[in-house]
Design an enzyme around this catalytic site. Structure first.
Site, PDB file in Angstrom:
ATOM      1  N   HIS A 155       0.828  -1.222   0.000  1.00 40.69           N
ATOM      2  CA  HIS A 155       0.000   0.000   0.000  1.00 40.69           C
ATOM      3  C   HIS A 155       0.858   1.266   0.000  1.00 40.69           C
ATOM      4  O   HIS A 155       0.422   2.306   0.487  1.00 40.69           O
ATOM      5  CB  HIS A 155      -0.953   0.045   1.194  1.00 40.69           C
ATOM      6  CG  HIS A 155      -1.689  -1.238   1.438  1.00 40.69           C
ATOM      7  ND1 HIS A 155      -2.889  -1.536   0.862  1.00 40.69           N
ATOM      8  CD2 HIS A 155      -1.349  -2.332   2.189  1.00 40.69           C
ATOM      9  CE1 HIS A 155      -3.293  -2.744   1.256  1.00 40.69           C
ATOM     10  NE2 HIS A 155      -2.359  -3.253   2.048  1.00 40.69           N
ATOM     11  N   SER A 276      14.656  21.883 -16.019  1.00 37.87           N
ATOM     12  CA  SER A 276      13.457  22.677 -16.284  1.00 37.87           C
ATOM     13  C   SER A 276      13.880  23.971 -16.946  1.00 37.87           C
ATOM     14  O   SER A 276      14.940  24.520 -16.644  1.00 37.87           O
ATOM     15  CB  SER A 276      12.743  22.966 -14.966  1.00 37.87           C
ATOM     16  OG  SER A 276      11.946  24.128 -15.093  1.00 37.87           O
ATOM     17  N   LYS A 282      15.868  22.125 -10.834  1.00 38.54           N
ATOM     18  CA  LYS A 282      15.224  20.851 -11.132  1.00 38.54           C
ATOM     19  C   LYS A 282      16.111  19.835 -11.846  1.00 38.54           C
ATOM     20  O   LYS A 282      16.914  20.176 -12.692  1.00 38.54           O
ATOM     21  CB  LYS A 282      13.988  21.093 -12.000  1.00 38.54           C
ATOM     22  CG  LYS A 282      12.900  21.852 -11.286  1.00 38.54           C
ATOM     23  CD  LYS A 282      12.035  20.936 -10.466  1.00 38.54           C
ATOM     24  CE  LYS A 282      10.945  20.394 -11.356  1.00 38.54           C
ATOM     25  NZ  LYS A 282      10.095  19.473 -10.640  1.00 38.54           N
ATOM     26  N   GLU A 289       9.477   8.733 -16.822  1.00 44.36           N
ATOM     27  CA  GLU A 289       8.097   9.173 -17.077  1.00 44.36           C
ATOM     28  C   GLU A 289       7.664   8.845 -18.503  1.00 44.36           C
ATOM     29  O   GLU A 289       6.531   8.429 -18.743  1.00 44.36           O
ATOM     30  CB  GLU A 289       7.970  10.678 -16.838  1.00 44.36           C
ATOM     31  CG  GLU A 289       8.090  11.059 -15.375  1.00 44.36           C
ATOM     32  CD  GLU A 289       8.273  12.558 -15.212  1.00 44.36           C
ATOM     33  OE1 GLU A 289       7.354  13.312 -15.550  1.00 44.36           O
ATOM     34  OE2 GLU A 289       9.361  12.975 -14.750  1.00 44.36           O
TER      35      GLU A 289
END
Ligand code: ARG
Length: 458
Positions: A155, A276, A282, A289
């Site tokens: 979980h 970024s 970043k 992704e």
């Protein structure tokens, strides 16, 4: 004029030419198409179905065309519709009369089935090799991290301590099954359909087994209708690709979490991260992704072909031309995902200290504390209750189980003694789980050896 133009009085409407032509994508089958034709022509000559001299002329012209195709030097036209008729047109332009005999006893329906099967067999080998490379990379991470403890989750809540090696081995098991699935798809693709003709075989005395032998197939298809109508082998490939992409996507999800400031379990190499355009600080896990994103696309390819096939009466229907773009797209994307993911994992740095610290929090040793009391004679259900209360106490005090004094522990159960600290230390928790398939370093070492043996057999 079209190769099939005999019974037509009018030319094809230009919009239809464009619409039904597959040459823009089936030119990827150029080599496979030529190899199939060389085998077919060789057999036609051997069987005296066409004159031997013509067969020789055809095969030598095709051999040259094969070289040109490999060098990207053949040019195709939409007018000739697809790769099969483009090849026949080029051949006939070059050798005249003899070229017109090539299509004896053959149809584009069994021809395309053959080409795709040859392509699928190579695609499966590619996929297996790329999966192998990823498994090798993960095995080496596992070998280096037999005692790198980390929290295991259910979980997404900390559950019980495991090791990074054990975690990697879980992914390896999935990837090994991906290869097994491909082996199944290969077996089904490895069946030679020429001789099925358009749908009902042929009256010529073709030697199907000879063509099979020349093309290196394990067997010939059993039924002429099925030979031209079957795309199960592609669906199996796409299913295997989809399941494997699902594995990669789940793995990427973990990498993304692990690379976050909240986890800090992994530091991705600069070469496999992006920045970024606005936020200077970043470092984003874009590769992971994008793999997660491309998974949807590969599922889409599987759904496209399943749906295209679901209403088709026997035997060949033009709908089936849609198989190729879905197959090529899934293959290209899956291969890119596999190789990029492998590069990302090979260069990633695992932060053992962060993992260990994280494993110490979240009461990952609570089950072991209960097991400790069980070993001292308490029934498990009561032990569970005692440790539950202990955990609640710790949460209120902002402490870990290992922070409690023996006096504190004894307030919850008189069975606690000095040896509890050793018994519920995180490393002990892992080492004690020495069961086949478990996270103990010894068990994982055995799992690594098994996986290596398994891989060598696949
Ligand atoms: N381009 C076609 C395909 O990819 C080849 C077979 C065409 N057969 C036919 N009868 N129209 O499926």
């Amino acid at each position: 004029m079209k190769l099939w133009g005999g019974r037509f009085e009018k030319a094809t409407d230009h919009s239809v030419d464009d619409f039904h032509s597959s040459i823009s994508f089936d030119q990827r089958l150029a080599e496979q198409d030529i190899l199939g034709s060389i085998a077919h022509a060789t057999m036609l000559g051997e069987q005296n179905i066409i004159p031997k001299a013509d067969a020789d002329q055809i095969t030598s012209a095709l051999a040259l065309m094969l070289e040109e195709a490999r060098a990207g030097k053949l040019t195709f036209s939409v007018d000739a519709e697809d790769i099969h008729m483009n090849m026949e047109t080029i051949l006939t332009e070059r050798i005249g009369e003899a070229g017109k005999r090539l299509h004896t006893g053959r149809s584009r329906n069994d021809q395309v089935a053959l080409d795709v099967r040859i392509y699928a067999k190579t695609a499966i080998e590619d996929a297996k090799n790329n999966l192998r490379a990823l498994i090798d990379a993960l095995l080496s991470i596992a070998k280096d991290n037999l005692v790198t403890v980390m929290p295991g989750y259910t979980h997404l809540q900390k559950a019980q301590p495991i090791t990074l090696a054990h975690h990697m081995m879980a992914w390896i098991e999935m990837l090994l099954r991906d290869i097994e699935r491909l082996n199944g798809a290969y077996e089904r693709a490895d069946s030679m359909p020429l001789g099925s003709g358009a749908l009902a075989g042929t009256t010529y005395p073709l030697n199907r087994d000879r063509v099979r032998e020349l093309l290196g197939f394990a067997k010939i298809t059993n039924n002429s209708l099925d030979g031209v109508a079957d795309r199960d082998f592609l669906l199996e490939y796409l299913s295997a690709a989809s399941i494997s992409m699902m594995h990669l996507s789940r793995f990427c999800e973990e990498v993304i979490l692990w690379a976050s400031a909240e986890f800090q379990f992994i530091e991705l190499d600069d070469g496999f991260s992006t920045g970024s355009s606005i936020m200077p600080q970043k470092k984003n896990p874009d590769v992971a992704e994008l793999i997660r994103g491309k998974t949807g696309r590969v599922y889409g390819d599987l759904m496209a072909l399943l749906t295209a096939m679901k209403g088709l009466p026997l035997a060949y229907n033009k709908d089936m031309q849609e198989d190729k773009e879905a197959f090529f797209d899934a293959h290209d994307n899956w291969m890119k995902c596999l190789t990029t993911f492998t590069g990302m994992m090979k260069t990633a740095r695992f932060r053992a200290e962060k993992m260990a610290r994280s494993a110490e929090g979240g009461f990952t040793n609570a089950t072991d504390a209960a097991d400790y009391l069980v070993k001292k004679g308490l029934p498990f259900r009561e032990a569970h209750e005692v440790v539950g209360k202990l955990v609640l106490h710790c949460i209120k005090e902002n402490k870990a189980l290992l922070d409690l004094t023996l006096a504190e522990l004894k307030e919850f159960s008189p069975l606690f003694a000095e040896d509890v600290y050793e018994a519920i230390s995180i490393l002990t928790c892992v080492k004690e789980r020495n069961i086949p398939g478990g996270p103990a370093p010894e068990a994982v070492k055995a799992a690594i050896a098994n996986a290596e043996e398994h891989l060598a057999r696949l």
